[in-house]
Motif scaffolding. Structure first.
Motif, PDB file in Angstrom:
ATOM      1  N   PRO A  89       0.847  -1.192   0.000  1.00 55.78           N
ATOM      2  CA  PRO A  89       0.000   0.000   0.000  1.00 55.78           C
ATOM      3  C   PRO A  89       0.888   1.251   0.000  1.00 55.78           C
ATOM      4  O   PRO A  89       2.016   1.196   0.530  1.00 55.78           O
ATOM      5  CB  PRO A  89      -0.756  -0.099   1.332  1.00 55.78           C
ATOM      6  N   SER A  90       0.373   2.348  -0.553  1.00 60.97           N
ATOM      7  CA  SER A  90       1.231   3.533  -0.698  1.00 60.97           C
ATOM      8  C   SER A  90       1.781   3.997   0.653  1.00 60.97           C
ATOM      9  O   SER A  90       2.931   4.419   0.746  1.00 60.97           O
ATOM     10  CB  SER A  90       0.476   4.653  -1.394  1.00 60.97           C
ATOM     11  N   SER A 108      -4.740  -1.129   7.159  1.00 57.90           N
ATOM     12  CA  SER A 108      -4.730  -2.302   8.028  1.00 57.90           C
ATOM     13  C   SER A 108      -6.060  -3.056   7.929  1.00 57.90           C
ATOM     14  O   SER A 108      -7.036  -2.563   7.371  1.00 57.90           O
ATOM     15  CB  SER A 108      -4.432  -1.886   9.470  1.00 57.90           C
ATOM     16  N   GLY A 109      -6.094  -4.253   8.491  1.00 56.75           N
ATOM     17  CA  GLY A 109      -7.328  -5.004   8.620  1.00 56.75           C
ATOM     18  C   GLY A 109      -7.919  -5.474   7.311  1.00 56.75           C
ATOM     19  O   GLY A 109      -7.215  -5.947   6.431  1.00 56.75           O
ATOM     20  N   GLU A 110      -9.246  -5.341   7.211  1.00 54.48           N
ATOM     21  CA  GLU A 110     -10.005  -5.946   6.130  1.00 54.48           C
ATOM     22  C   GLU A 110      -9.558  -5.449   4.745  1.00 54.48           C
ATOM     23  O   GLU A 110      -9.402  -6.233   3.801  1.00 54.48           O
ATOM     24  CB  GLU A 110     -11.492  -5.652   6.385  1.00 54.48           C
ATOM     25  N   ARG A 122      -6.263  -7.038   3.836  1.00 50.26           N
ATOM     26  CA  ARG A 122      -6.447  -8.455   3.474  1.00 50.26           C
ATOM     27  C   ARG A 122      -7.002  -8.576   2.058  1.00 50.26           C
ATOM     28  O   ARG A 122      -6.538  -9.384   1.252  1.00 50.26           O
ATOM     29  CB  ARG A 122      -7.407  -9.110   4.475  1.00 50.26           C
ATOM     30  N   HIS A 123      -7.985  -7.729   1.765  1.00 51.23           N
ATOM     31  CA  HIS A 123      -8.633  -7.766   0.464  1.00 51.23           C
ATOM     32  C   HIS A 123      -7.641  -7.444  -0.663  1.00 51.23           C
ATOM     33  O   HIS A 123      -7.632  -8.091  -1.708  1.00 51.23           O
ATOM     34  CB  HIS A 123      -9.791  -6.767   0.483  1.00 51.23           C
ATOM     35  N   TYR A 156      -2.600 -14.269  11.003  1.00 52.65           N
ATOM     36  CA  TYR A 156      -3.360 -15.106  10.070  1.00 52.65           C
ATOM     37  C   TYR A 156      -4.643 -14.387   9.668  1.00 52.65           C
ATOM     38  O   TYR A 156      -5.284 -13.732  10.495  1.00 52.65           O
ATOM     39  CB  TYR A 156      -3.717 -16.449  10.710  1.00 52.65           C
ATOM     40  N   GLY A 157      -4.979 -14.514   8.387  1.00 51.11           N
ATOM     41  CA  GLY A 157      -6.206 -13.879   7.916  1.00 51.11           C
ATOM     42  C   GLY A 157      -6.006 -12.423   7.552  1.00 51.11           C
ATOM     43  O   GLY A 157      -6.933 -11.776   7.078  1.00 51.11           O
ATOM     44  N   VAL A 158      -4.825 -11.878   7.783  1.00 48.50           N
ATOM     45  CA  VAL A 158      -4.529 -10.509   7.320  1.00 48.50           C
ATOM     46  C   VAL A 158      -3.539 -10.616   6.172  1.00 48.50           C
ATOM     47  O   VAL A 158      -3.915 -10.529   5.005  1.00 48.50           O
ATOM     48  CB  VAL A 158      -3.989  -9.609   8.450  1.00 48.50           C
ATOM     49  N   GLU A 159      -2.253 -10.876   6.470  1.00 55.33           N
ATOM     50  CA  GLU A 159      -1.275 -10.946   5.370  1.00 55.33           C
ATOM     51  C   GLU A 159      -1.234 -12.329   4.698  1.00 55.33           C
ATOM     52  O   GLU A 159      -0.787 -12.461   3.568  1.00 55.33           O
ATOM     53  CB  GLU A 159       0.128 -10.521   5.820  1.00 55.33           C
TER      54      GLU A 159
END
Ligand code: CP
Length: 309
Positions: free
Chosen positions: A189-190, A237-239, A242-243, A269-272
């Motif tokens: 991300p920038s 960060s977060g959702e 992840r997306h 887990y579930g983020v990166e």
């Protein structure tokens, strides 16, 4: 001159290959009965100072010390030491040096003047993660594991995904890739862009889209979002993160069958990265931890014997 390992400044490809090959040789010997009983004589002590939290690095250096016949003396927080009373890290290390350890292993923040302190000591210092400046033994264990897979490193494409701006692992790979001839790329991300690494990244490929980045990569190193080093709450960060950047089963299909998936840990887990990818045959995440002990044993022995000079 005492040879410390704060970074890769004075090392050449032959010396790095010698460390890698020695670590893989130790790994081969591991299966030999009695290998860990060889070092029954304690040759001295090693002072392990962890002023920031650690699991993998701390325990692998401790294990490596035991395997190398060195008794590890551990300071794993400020609590209980005279640092709590305001003694500086420099004074702490000068006093511990008077007890004649064979070497120091230090994890500390960017604010610690580790290079200046090292120059005042006669005892070698091994960097075990210095703020976002560098984590040379992590980069060494990464390339040892990649070399173990591929039998070569030159011209391979190693992709970082995520928080490169705050990553000491990325910083050490910036140095090591120039010595060993593998290529680096990143997709971030920038607000996690290169930051102060910008001036060091000539030849490093930048990708906006993770699918293009994964298509290019021979190996992908996913990074933890390092909230503890952020000045403010990050929008990435977060959702949303992840997306856009998270490595999942679907995205991993874009990586070559011969590709390799790494993460230095600890993992969100579930983020990166999705937990299921630990079971992917291309994942070497726990193999990195295993190899970390061998490379650290070799680094310890090399620092003691002066072989890194
Ligand atoms: N990879 C790594 O440095 O992990 P620790 O912070 O647990 O030592």
């Amino acid at each position: 001159m005492i040879q410390s390992l704060l970074d890769f400044q004075n090392l050449n490809p032959d010396q790095i290959f010698s460390l890698i090959n020695s670590a893989l040789e130790l790994k081969k010997q591991q299966s030999r009965i009695g290998r860990f009983l060889e070092n029954r004589t304690i040759i001295g002590t090693g002072a392990l100072l962890f002023f920031e939290p650690s699991t993998r690095t701390r325990f692998s250096f401790e294990t490596a010390c035991v395997r190398a016949g060195v008794a590890p003396l551990i300071m794993d927080s400020l609590a209980g030491s005279s640092l709590e009373k305001g003694e500086s890290i420099e004074d702490t290390m000068l006093n511990l040096e008077a007890m004649r350890p064979l070497f120091f292993v230090v994890r500390c923040t960017d604010q610690t003047e580790l290079r200046e302190i090292t120059e005042k000591l006669k005892t070698p210092v091994i960097n075990a993660g210095w703020g976002k400046k560098g984590h040379p033994t992590q980069a060494l264990l990464d390339v040892t594991t990649l070399f173990e897979r591929w039998g070569e490193l030159k011209n391979k494409n190693v992709l970082f995904v995520g928080d490169v701006k705050h990553s000491r692992v990325f910083s050490s790979h910036l140095e090591l890739s120039k010595i060993m001839g593998y290529k680096l790329g990143y997709c971030a991300p920038s607000e996690f862009g290169l930051g102060e690494f910008e001036s060091l990244t000539a030849g490093v490929k930048s990708f906006d889209q993770i699918r293009h980045a994964l298509d290019w990569a021979d190996a992908v190193i996913t990074l933890r979002v390092q909230k503890e080093r952020h000045d403010s709450i990050s929008a990435a960060s977060g959702e949303d993160y992840r997306h856009r950047y998270g490595l999942n089963l679907e995205r991993a299909k874009l990586l070559k069958p011969s590709g390799v998936i790494l993460h230095p840990g600890p993992i969100n887990y579930g983020v990166e990265i999705e937990k299921d990818l630990l079971k992917d045959s291309r994942s070497v995440i726990l193999q990195l931890v295993e190899n970390g002990v061998f490379i650290r044993e070799v680094v310890i022995k090399s620092v003691i014997s002066g072989d890194l000079k």
